[in-house]
Enzyme design. Structure first.
Site, short mmCIF file in Angstrom:
data_model
loop_
_atom_site.label_atom_id
_atom_site.label_comp_id
_atom_site.label_asym_id
_atom_site.label_seq_id
_atom_site.Cartn_x
_atom_site.Cartn_y
_atom_site.Cartn_z
NE ARG A 110 -7.63 10.08 3.65
CZ ARG A 110 -6.96 10.84 2.77
NH1 ARG A 110 -5.64 10.78 2.71
NH2 ARG A 110 -7.61 11.62 1.95
CD GLU A 153 -5.28 14.68 7.13
OE1 GLU A 153 -6.15 14.06 7.73
OE2 GLU A 153 -5.26 14.83 5.89
#
Length: 788
Positions: free
Chosen positions: A327, A735
């Protein structure tokens, strides 16, 4: 049909549906101390307590373990060793079999659990651990990734490469190019509630686990493996956590497994709650990275090619380091289009605790790398970094050419609104005027310098492991019209249960207080994914909506048949249902349906559409959509001490059609502060023996209320522009706000740069502690004198 006088036929809408500001369902309990966490639960009679015995070397083989003095210590019932694990001595979440419940034969980091004391009281267990005598043959330890070659060093999991175009050729042919390196520190989760697990033995193979975890199904599987029993024998329940942030996605496995082993062995309940020091030493953290970059660009500052290497300190086992470092690469573009890009990860083995998930899951580290490149280019061409940011953005949404909309992983960006977000924030925060004011201030201030930065965020939403993008829910409607809801998500303070309850209330058009969400349990909704990747509301809200709609469809079919009206003449209104030209209370319709033997329960399910990912090729559509935001921060630094103050922050963050603005604002504010802490004050430090020295509040500084910006303006960009059909057109907000804290790091960099008239890039590493700020100031002053 009777028209009931108790129904308010003039009610405009239900109390507490979607797109309304509702308080967190447990907010009043949080602030009054009434919220029940696992340590608040009444302990069954005879409950035992566990405490971990930790390694005192970073790497070595165990020659001998003498726990005889531990066993004879007051109150001690048992001492568990690796040989006492009845099933598999492994709690690796990825199935790599590289993470033992208890160390067996060797230790690989300072603080690795070797034994577990089981005693009548927690204090007795803690005191007894000190009597263990363990001898080691020490081996060389790898602590700092700065000493490693990311290409040839040992990895904990296979690396990833993303490639589009020919980055090396583009850089070589570019009119201008530069290279550099940036160190980005890790971060401790520092929950208010630390790790805890309580196991209660049942008959046969059964055991019930109360565990502070974001992933009950994984705890169920890990405990089953450790006990050597099938998953159906293990039931895991969690009502709420006092913070999670990703650290309770995998790290609770060990405590749950040990509590379960002891509980089944001694036929008594067992609770394990480590103290803060042991918790911080023995559990994983955010990965720290060493980022190498080389970029080619033109004289205007337009990036032509970029080459990244993201090396991460992963610790002794894989844990979630593979997807975390993946990621990081997925977000090394942030909001910028790279015509040619090469990005590689290096998940490095070290003799430190195995790092794990943390809010953003590697994405923020990737974005920090992107923003450093932008800053470097800006200094090289002598422009405001904001100008370089805007010059390199992905093409505007709807760009017909489509030649500036493809990511390094070959997903087309179809929902780009960063141009609008930046334009609106730039105007609302008065960026241009404040830039001039700050420049004037710095020109007349020798000691105090100010800095300003406006940074963007583009965050991909979905688990990159495609199979995790699914959720289940169980919906019951009782005969009085009240609704019981259970879903696979976990509540860690983020308001998930409130939002999902709002979704169900909206479907049935009943007041929110008629919907109750009960504790997450593997006994009701099976095979759940972790509550992570900002997907909690997206997945579980959709699953709950699916379950509610199944019941609604049955009610509509029933009413149409009973009252002989077409289906389209049955409409759910606030707390009532219109059937033809008559209205009936919702609860009354439910009673009638029950008497007619209509099923009033449903198992809902949802899986995210469109997503796919081929890791071997580095291509696919790993994200369902992107969430966007931007923050502008102003700071003041003292050039004599390095100390600083955040004077003001303005945030514009996109939420789609917010399900609950009050909760979303809290998430954005909290995410920003946590991100700011990661990049400024929260410093993890291991000594050369591999000992974590920042293992308590006395040595590890999280942001305080006094550290927040003096002026803090947060606005939701809740434009109804969500490209994909998400739950009520909302967007994830867990997030994405976290990397908004980058604006503080770059504002500090801007202030430092002013001591050399913005001619030299400060290359400020993170966390930018006062010490690092001071050293950067002195370094730039010295370089400016040398150039003069």
């Amino acid at each position: 049909m009777n028209n009931h006088s108790s129904i308010d036929l003039k009610a405009a809408r239900i109390k507490g549906g979607v797109a309304t500001d509702q308080r967190h369902d447990s907010a009043h309990k949080h602030v009054t101390g009434q919220a029940v966490y696992i340590d608040d639960m009444p302990e069954p009679a005879g409950t035992l307590h566990g405490c971990l015995g930790l390694s005192t070397v970073a790497h070595g083989t165990i020659r001998e373990i003498d726990v005889s003095a531990v066993r004879s210590a007051p109150g001690v019932v048992d001492v568990l060793l690796a040989s006492d694990v009845p099933g598999e001595n492994d709690i690796s979440p990825t199935g790599r079999h590289d993470e033992p419940v208890l160390a067996d034969g060797k230790v690989q980091f300072y603080g690795q659990p070797i034994f577990c004391v089981i005693a009548e009281t927690r204090e007795a267990a803690r005191r007894a651990t000190r009597h263990a005598k363990i001898s080691y043959t020490e081996l060389p330890a790898i602590i700092d990734i700065g000493e490693l070659d990311p290409v040839s060093s040992k990895l904990v999991t296979p690396p990833l490469t993303l490639k589009r175009g020919d980055a090396k050729a583009a850089i070589a042919d570019a009119p201008r190019r530069l290279k550099g390196q940036m160190r980005v520190g890790g971060q401790e989760h520092f929950y208010l509630e630390g790790h805890i697990a309580m196991a209660i033995p049942g008959e046969d193979q059964d055991v019930t686990i109360y565990c502070s975890t974001q992933h009950p199904s994984e705890v169920q599987h890990m405990v089953g493996h450790a006990l050597g029993v099938p998953s159906h024998a293990v039931m895991v329940e969690i009502r709420r956590m006092g913070g999670g942030f990703g650290g309770k996605e995998t790290q609770g496995n060990q405590f749950a497994a040990l509590a379960a082993i002891a509980a089944k062995k001694h036929h008594r309940a067992v609770k394990i709650r480590p103290d803060r020091d042991d918790d911080m030493i023995a559990t994983g953290k955010r990965h720290d990275f060493l980022i190498d970059y080389e970029v080619g660009f033109d004289d205007e500052g337009r990036i032509l090619g970029v080459d990244f290497m993201f090396a991460a300190r992963c610790g002794f086992s894989a844990d979630l380091s593979g997807p975390v470092t993946d990621r990081a690469l997925f977000h090394c573009d942030n909001t910028y289009f790279y015509p040619n890009v090469l990005a590689r990860s290096a998940p490095l083995y070290t003799n430190t605790v195995s790092n794990t998930a943390f809010r953003g899951f590697g994405g923020p580290q990737g974005m920090v790398g992107a923003e450093r490149v932008i800053e470097e280019v800006a200094f090289a061409v002598g422009k405001d970094p904001l100008e370089i940011r805007k010059l390199n953005f992905y093409g505007p949404n709807g760009d017909k050419n489509g030649d500036r909309n493809v990511t390094p992983y070959h997903q087309t960006v179809e929902d780009n609104i960063i141009h609008r977000v930046i334009a609106e924030l730039e105007e609302s925060c008065d960026y241009a005027r404040r830039r001039r004011t700050i420049d004037a201030f710095n020109a007349n201030s020798d000691i105090i310098k100010r800095g300003l930065a406006l940074t963007p965020v583009k965050f991909g939403i979905s688990f990159t492991a495609t199979h995790y993008n699914q959720a289940g829910a169980l919906v019951h409607v009782y005969t009085d019209g009240s609704v019981h809801l259970n879903h696979g998500g976990t509540e860690m303070g983020q308001g998930l249960n409130t939002k999902v309850a709002q979704v169900v209330a909206e479907e049935f058009q009943i007041d929110l207080d008629q919907v109750k969400i009960t504790a997450t349990t593997t006994g009701k909704v099976p095979n759940t994914s972790a509550t992570a990747a900002s997907s909690g509301t997206d997945l579980n809200g959709m699953a709950a909506q699916n379950g509610a709609r199944q019941i609604k469809d049955r009610l509509i079919d029933f009413a149409a048949k009973k009252y002989q009206v077409p289906h389209d003449q049955i409409v759910f209104l606030p707390n009532r249902v219109r059937v033809g030209n008559q209205e009936i209370a919702f609860a009354d319709l439910i009673k009638q349906a029950y008497m007619a033997r209509i099923q009033l329960s449903a198992a809902g399910f949802y899986k995210t559409p469109k997503i796919h990912w081929n890791r071997d090729k580095g291509e696919g559509r790993p994200f369902y959509y992107f969430a966007y935001g931007a923050s502008c921060s102003e700071v003041s630094i003292d050039t004599l001490t390095g100390e600083y103050v955040v004077e003001r922050t303005d945030i514009l963050h996109e939420t789609g059609r917010s399900l609950n603005r009050a909760i979303d604002l809290g998430q954005i504010e909290g995410g920003f502060i946590q991100g700011m802490g990661w990049l400024t004050t929260e410093e993890l430090w291991w000594d050369d023996k591999g000992r974590l020295r920042t293992h308590a509040p006395s040595t590890y500084k999280i942001p305080l209320a006094s550290d927040r910006p003096k002026i803090f303006n947060v606005v939701l960009a809740d434009w109804p522009e969500a490209h994909e059909p998400t739950i009520h057109r909302s967007k994830a907000v867990g997030e994405p706000p976290f990397p908004l804290g980058m604006s503080v790091l770059h504002a500090l960099s801007d202030a430092v740069a002013s001591v050399a008239n913005h001619k030299i890039c400060p290359r400020l590493d993170a966390p930018a502690t006062p010490e690092r700020v001071l050293m950067a100031v002195e370094r730039l002053k010295a370089e400016a004198r040398r150039r003069a």
